[in-house]
Design a protein around this motif. Structure first.
Motif, PDB file in Angstrom:
ATOM      1  N   ARG A 221       0.828  -1.194   0.000  1.00 13.26           N
ATOM      2  CA  ARG A 221       0.000   0.000   0.000  1.00 13.26           C
ATOM      3  C   ARG A 221       0.878   1.267   0.000  1.00 13.26           C
ATOM      4  N   VAL A 222       1.951   1.263   0.760  1.00 13.88           N
ATOM      5  CA  VAL A 222       2.836   2.437   0.788  1.00 13.88           C
ATOM      6  C   VAL A 222       3.521   2.628  -0.556  1.00 13.88           C
ATOM      7  N   LEU A 223       3.968   1.513  -1.170  1.00 21.04           N
ATOM      8  CA  LEU A 223       4.621   1.624  -2.481  1.00 21.04           C
ATOM      9  C   LEU A 223       3.639   2.135  -3.536  1.00 21.04           C
ATOM     10  N   ASP A 224       2.379   1.675  -3.474  1.00 21.49           N
ATOM     11  CA  ASP A 224       1.392   2.176  -4.433  1.00 21.49           C
ATOM     12  C   ASP A 224       1.172   3.684  -4.252  1.00 21.49           C
ATOM     13  N   ALA A 225       1.119   4.127  -2.985  1.00 22.10           N
ATOM     14  CA  ALA A 225       0.946   5.566  -2.751  1.00 22.10           C
ATOM     15  C   ALA A 225       2.130   6.366  -3.305  1.00 22.10           C
ATOM     16  N   VAL A 226       3.341   5.863  -3.118  1.00 26.61           N
ATOM     17  CA  VAL A 226       4.525   6.556  -3.658  1.00 26.61           C
ATOM     18  C   VAL A 226       4.464   6.611  -5.175  1.00 26.61           C
ATOM     19  N   GLN A 227       4.064   5.518  -5.811  1.00 21.36           N
ATOM     20  CA  GLN A 227       3.995   5.509  -7.275  1.00 21.36           C
ATOM     21  C   GLN A 227       2.928   6.492  -7.775  1.00 21.36           C
ATOM     22  N   GLU A 228       1.757   6.529  -7.093  1.00 21.71           N
ATOM     23  CA  GLU A 228       0.712   7.472  -7.506  1.00 21.71           C
ATOM     24  C   GLU A 228       1.185   8.926  -7.352  1.00 21.71           C
TER      25      GLU A 228
END
Length: 332
Positions: A221-228
């Motif tokens: 979830r944290v990696l997805d937020a960083v990518q977004e």
């Protein structure tokens, strides 16, 4: 004194009769062009004829001007040679100076003064009109050659001036170009430093806080937020845990799940809740995280929550250790 001589009162003896230059006394000069004996007489009056006395007045003696009865007359005379002669009492009389000699002496002095003044004027004029005496004696051909040399020298000096001015412009242009290149390089270095995480950064942005629910906030979830956020134009980011530990997020940053719901970021353990501070356009990044089926929807589906906080000045102060590249090289 003999009977044939008469005392004239002048000291000179008067002959009894006219003396003829051509022969004995009383005989005329036999030469046809001889002058009148009366004109050669030393006692004949020179000038206009004297008035003849009347019968009642005594005749004036030759050579003596008539005077009034009440005037005192000095009968002193001077010989023709200028030597003093005796007067009627036998006293010597000094010779009178010649008027003509005195007059010529004064005229000579005036002529000399005028000549001196004329010479002084000529010298002053010559010095005024000609400051270089050598040019006055130079021939016309030499003057033309000197003028040509001066023109050629002037042309060379003008060319030198133009060359120096061009060099100055080139130096100034080169200096400006070097300064502009230096400024651009500094700007690029700052940008790369921010992207590489080696420099701190400030700017508008927002904070995104992840609170866990039933399930812990996973690394995915944290990696997805960083990518977004990167896709929405984020320029600098850092992540902080509940224990205030902070890690700078760069392109090579990795996320792993740790023990007891912790999170491993770049090998460092962080505990929740987790807060991401990001610099960029707040509205765009918030919209990217709130897309349907996105990060916010996934976290809330797991029982967690996502909170946003816009910042006019967001500060990313955590730094990343510079990465030493072992294989990659810039293309030359």
């Amino acid at each position: 004194m003999s009977d044939e001589q008469t005392d004239t009162g002048t000291g000179w003896p008067q002959p009894a009769g006219p003396v003829r230059p051509g022969g004995p006394a009383g005989e005329p000069d036999p030469r046809p062009d001889a002058p009148d004996p009366d004109e050669l007489s030393p006692l004949a009056p020179q000038g206009p004829a004297q008035p003849q006395p009347s019968g009642d007045e005594p005749a004036a003696e030759p050579g003596v001007e008539p005077v009034d009865d009440g005037a005192t007359v000095d009968l002193s005379v001077v010989s023709r040679s200028g030597e003093p002669v005796a007067d009627s009492d036998g006293l010597a009389v000094p010779a009178a100076p010649a008027a003509g000699r005195s007059r010529w002496s004064t005229a000579g002095v005036m002529i000399v003064a005028l000549l001196a003044l004329l010479g002084f004027t000529l010298v002053v004029q010559l010095k005024t009109t000609s400051t270089d005496p050598t040019l006055g004696a130079t021939r016309q051909e030499d003057l033309v050659r000197i003028l040509s040399d001066l023109d050629a020298r002037e042309n060379r000096l003008q060319q030198d001036i133009r060359a120096l001015e061009d060099s100055q412009r080139q130096l100034q242009s080169g200096e400006q170009g070097r300064q502009a290149a230096l400024d651009e390089a500094t700007r690029r270095a700052d940008e790369l430093g921010i992207l590489a995480g080696t420099l701190p950064a400030v700017g508008p942005g927002l904070t995104v806080q992840f609170d866990a629910g039933v399930k812990a906030i996973s690394a995915d979830r944290v990696l997805d937020a960083v990518q977004e956020l990167r896709g929405a134009g984020a320029e600098a980011m850092q992540i902080s845990g509940g224990d205030r530990a902070t890690v700078r997020i760069i392109a090579s940053t990795y996320f792993l799940d740790g023990d007891n719901g912790s999170l491993m970021v770049e090998g460092r353990r962080l505990s929740g809740p987790y807060t991401i501070t990001v610099i960029g356009d707040p509205a765009t990044m918030r919209t990217a995280l709130n897309i349907p089926g996105g990060v916010v929807a996934s976290v809330r589906g797991d029982g967690g929550n996502v909170t946003f906080g816009e910042r006019e000045v967001a500060e990313v102060s955590a730094l990343h250790v510079p990465i030493k590249l072992e294989h990659a090289r810039p293309v030359s």
